[in-house]
Design a protein around this motif. Structure first.
Motif, PDB file in Angstrom:
ATOM      1  N   SER A   1       0.817  -1.214   0.000  1.00 27.42           N
ATOM      2  CA  SER A   1       0.000   0.000   0.000  1.00 27.42           C
ATOM      3  C   SER A   1       0.850   1.262   0.000  1.00 27.42           C
ATOM      4  N   LEU A   2       2.135   1.140   0.338  1.00 27.46           N
ATOM      5  CA  LEU A   2       3.033   2.293   0.356  1.00 27.46           C
ATOM      6  C   LEU A   2       3.535   2.654  -1.038  1.00 27.46           C
ATOM      7  N   PHE A   3       3.481   1.698  -1.961  1.00 25.98           N
ATOM      8  CA  PHE A   3       3.982   1.951  -3.304  1.00 25.98           C
ATOM      9  C   PHE A   3       3.046   2.913  -4.040  1.00 25.98           C
ATOM     10  N   ALA A   4       3.609   3.632  -5.001  1.00 27.52           N
ATOM     11  CA  ALA A   4       2.808   4.543  -5.818  1.00 27.52           C
ATOM     12  C   ALA A   4       1.781   3.744  -6.621  1.00 27.52           C
ATOM     13  N   PRO A   5       0.670   4.371  -7.009  1.00 26.56           N
ATOM     14  CA  PRO A   5      -0.326   3.687  -7.849  1.00 26.56           C
ATOM     15  C   PRO A   5       0.191   3.520  -9.273  1.00 26.56           C
ATOM     16  N   ASP A   6       1.186   2.686  -9.417  1.00 29.15           N
ATOM     17  CA  ASP A   6       1.871   2.514 -10.698  1.00 29.15           C
ATOM     18  C   ASP A   6       2.397   1.085 -10.763  1.00 29.15           C
ATOM     19  N   ILE A   7       3.135   0.775 -11.817  1.00 27.78           N
ATOM     20  CA  ILE A   7       3.733  -0.552 -11.961  1.00 27.78           C
ATOM     21  C   ILE A   7       4.707  -0.788 -10.809  1.00 27.78           C
TER      22      ILE A   7
ATOM     23  N   PRO B   1       8.493   6.267 -10.111  1.00 33.27           N
ATOM     24  CA  PRO B   1       7.216   6.659  -9.478  1.00 33.27           C
ATOM     25  C   PRO B   1       7.211   6.407  -7.973  1.00 33.27           C
ATOM     26  N   HIS B   2       7.893   5.361  -7.532  1.00 33.76           N
ATOM     27  CA  HIS B   2       7.888   5.024  -6.105  1.00 33.76           C
ATOM     28  C   HIS B   2       8.856   5.915  -5.325  1.00 33.76           C
ATOM     29  N   LEU B   3       9.941   6.330  -5.980  1.00 36.06           N
ATOM     30  CA  LEU B   3      10.820   7.330  -5.372  1.00 36.06           C
ATOM     31  C   LEU B   3      10.073   8.663  -5.268  1.00 36.06           C
ATOM     32  N   THR B   4       9.264   8.951  -6.275  1.00 43.11           N
ATOM     33  CA  THR B   4       8.421  10.148  -6.237  1.00 43.11           C
ATOM     34  C   THR B   4       7.442  10.090  -5.068  1.00 43.11           C
TER      35      THR B   4
END
Length: 601
Positions: free
Chosen positions: A298-304, A402-405
């Motif tokens: 759930s912490l990851f960005a809404p992306d791949i 995206p997740h670093l973002t």
């Protein structure tokens, strides 16, 4: 269609109002008047479910409306969450992409900068060189639409997840207006204005829902036939929602001995939403470690999400790889994560499931530990992003961006002080290393502001942030903005670190580079010489930074026409870079190119 192209076609076609509708995946199509682009760019992120039922009429209606429109069409698939809006858009994009020889551009409206998404698509999928003289990402996005591959026909733009008015208003500023672009939007909003046509996506019809449940259970499963009325009641309880049916179907498929009556009894009275109840049912079926991994996701960005990245975060938490592998299997089997088209070991999470997992995380006592581990794993990756990016570098890190973002925007509070700057420098390097200066600038600017706020104005990382931002402005030709930042960074480094420090040498060399670009050679030369002497004294003669100083000083002499002074420095820099970095390195290529320019002149 000639015989060879008939052999490549896999589908059928039929006439509808507005043109020919192609059903299936037709890889090559030639008409007597136009040959379509053999490999139009597309970034459709999903495979699409195999068990797609009950929406064929919507696909035909959607295609008909998009093709009929003579102007730039914006067609909205509007529905509440869980109705399958994104899935329908996915099926449409895959099945009918042959009608869009100009390509399929899939955009996610939830991302912070839609214009940046457009520029990245043009960069990665069409190899367009976006002019850096355009200083805003909006200007660059408009340039991309205007310079889209000419003479290739219609382009499909899918704008997914327009879930609030703010997203829609921002999207309107960067969407194309030319009539070759057909825009398909998925949204929970209604009545978005007279320029937007709308198809409302309702729940499945009862028979379609029943067919989907039957298909999900498999052709050898007889439970629907044994309990037909219970199957009807189960579909009704689920509100005929595709997402709910998929999750319950996965739950039933896991236990062939579980009857439909038993599953219906396990579902609570519909006091909360059907989907939340189904999520909870699937959640309770997961073992403890899989639940922890779900909360982590759930912490990851809404992306791949590359699963390798999940494993990296799990290592920070000392989770056993076997447990993480088992979690992936369980989550995938129960449709809590989805596979991604043409991306091995990569997954996405439905927005509603992500919200559910975030709710679980909030109530977890160890939530901060998960957040810190997530941020720490991303910081490690950011730290390894080089200033000079190769294609392999870009490929290896682009799915992580995206997740670093997400860390930079929503989790920066859990990043340790000594790593704070690395988050923003990593994002800045990723874009600057590709020449995407407009996309890099906000990260350097935000990094400077964040570091100043947390660490105060008198901190070495503030000097680094000032110098990095000045360097970006220098590349953009914004010299008047770059110079005062370079000078601030140099003064702060001298005050905090002393005159004899490698970072001071870097500031001297970078400021000299600015003066060189401006033709202020008399000011540049002494700074270059100071930087070179300081680097040799502190780092030794055999160091990459020394090679950089040699090459930069050589370029100064070259700019002045002092070729006899420039050549030996260029040669020293080239030999040193080859020895230290190997023959296959971007800095070696730079030296070769600079030396060639000297000889050419």
């Amino acid at each position: 269609m000639n015989q060879s192209n008939q052999d490549n076609a896999k589908g059928w076609q039929t006439q509808v109002d507005g043109g020919i509708l192609y059903q299936g995946d037709i890889s090559i199509y030639n008409s007597p008047t136009q040959q379509l682009h053999p490999s139009p760019p597309n970034n459709i992120p999903y495979r699409g479910v195999a068990n797609f039922v009950g929406r064929d009429d919507k696909l035909v209606e959607l295609h008909k409306k998009l093709l009929q429109n003579d102007n730039a069409a914006i067609l909205a698939l509007a529905a509440m969450g869980g109705m399958g809006k994104t899935e329908l858009a996915t099926q449409y994009a895959h099945r009918y992409k042959v009608n869009y020889p100009g390509g399929v551009c899939w955009l996610d409206a939830r991302k912070p900068d839609l214009a940046a998404e457009i520029v990245q698509f043009a960069q990665f999928y069409m190899k367009l060189e976006v002019p850096q003289t355009l200083l805003t990402s909006q200007e660059q996005a408009k340039w991309c639409w205007h310079n889209w591959q000419p003479q290739t026909g219609l382009v499909l733009v899918v704008l997914d997840n327009v879930d609030d008015v703010t997203n829609w208003e921002k999207s309107c500023q960067v969407l194309p207006t030319d009539n070759r672009f057909r825009i398909l939007m998925t949204t929970r909003l209604r009545n978005l204005g007279s320029t937007v046509q709308q198809i409302t996506l309702d729940e499945l019809l009862p028979n379609d829902a029943l067919n989907l449940l039957t298909t999900l259970l498999g052709e050898n499963d007889q439970r629907v036939q044994r309990e037909p009325q219970t199957a009807v009641n189960l579909c009704k309880w689920l509100g005929y929602l595709p997402l709910g049916l998929q999750l319950v179907g996965a739950y039933l498929a896991e236990d062939p001995n579980l009857s439909l009556t038993e599953i219906l009894q396990r579902l609570p009275a519909p006091q909360k939403s059907q989907l939340e109840a189904v999520f909870e049912l699937s959640w309770q079926q997961l073992n403890y470690m899989t639940q922890r991994v779900g909360e982590l996701l759930s912490l990851f960005a809404p992306d791949i999400i590359p699963w390798q990245l999940v494993e990296s975060v799990s290592q920070q938490l000392n989770l056993a790889k076997a447990d993480v592998d088992e979690a992936r299997k369980q989550l995938y089997q129960r449709h809590l994560i989805q596979g991604v088209a043409e991306r091995e070991s990569c997954y996405k999470i439905h927005p509603l499931i992500r919200e559910f997992l975030q709710g679980k995380l909030v109530r977890l006592n160890t939530a901060d530990d998960l957040k810190k581990a997530f941020a720490a794993a991303l910081v490690k990756i950011a730290q390894k992003i080089p200033e000079s990016l190769t294609l392999e570098d870009i490929k290896s890190v682009q799915l992580t961006i995206p997740h670093l973002t997400e860390v930079a925007q929503n989790l920066i509070d859990v990043v340790e002080d000594e790593n704070l700057i690395l988050v923003f420098v990593g994002l800045g390097k990723f874009y600057q290393g590709q020449g995407l200066y407009t996309l890099a600038a906000p990260w350097y600017e935000q990094g400077l502001s964040t570091v100043q706020t947390r660490l105060g104005d008198a901190h070495p990382d503030v000097a680094t942030s000032l110098n990095d931002l000045a360097g970006l402005y220098n590349f953009q030709g914004r010299y008047d903005q770059a110079e005062p930042l370079y000078l601030q960074a140099l003064e702060l480094r001298k005050r905090l670190l002393g005159d004899a420090h490698p970072d001071v040498a870097t500031s001297l060399n970078d400021l000299a580079g600015l003066y060189n670009f401006q033709g202020r050679y008399d000011q540049a030369e002494p700074l270059y010489l100071q930087a070179l002497e300081l680097r040799k004294r502190l780092l030794g003669d055999a160091h990459p930074h020394v090679a950089t100083s040699l090459n930069d000083l050589a370029n100064l002499y070259y700019s002045q026409g002092s070729y006899d002074q420039a050549e030996p420095l260029f040669l020293q820099a080239l030999e040193l870079r080859k020895r230290l970095l190997g023959d296959a390195h971007p800095h070696v290529a730079t030296s070769l190119n600079d030396l060639a320019n000297l000889y050419y002149s």
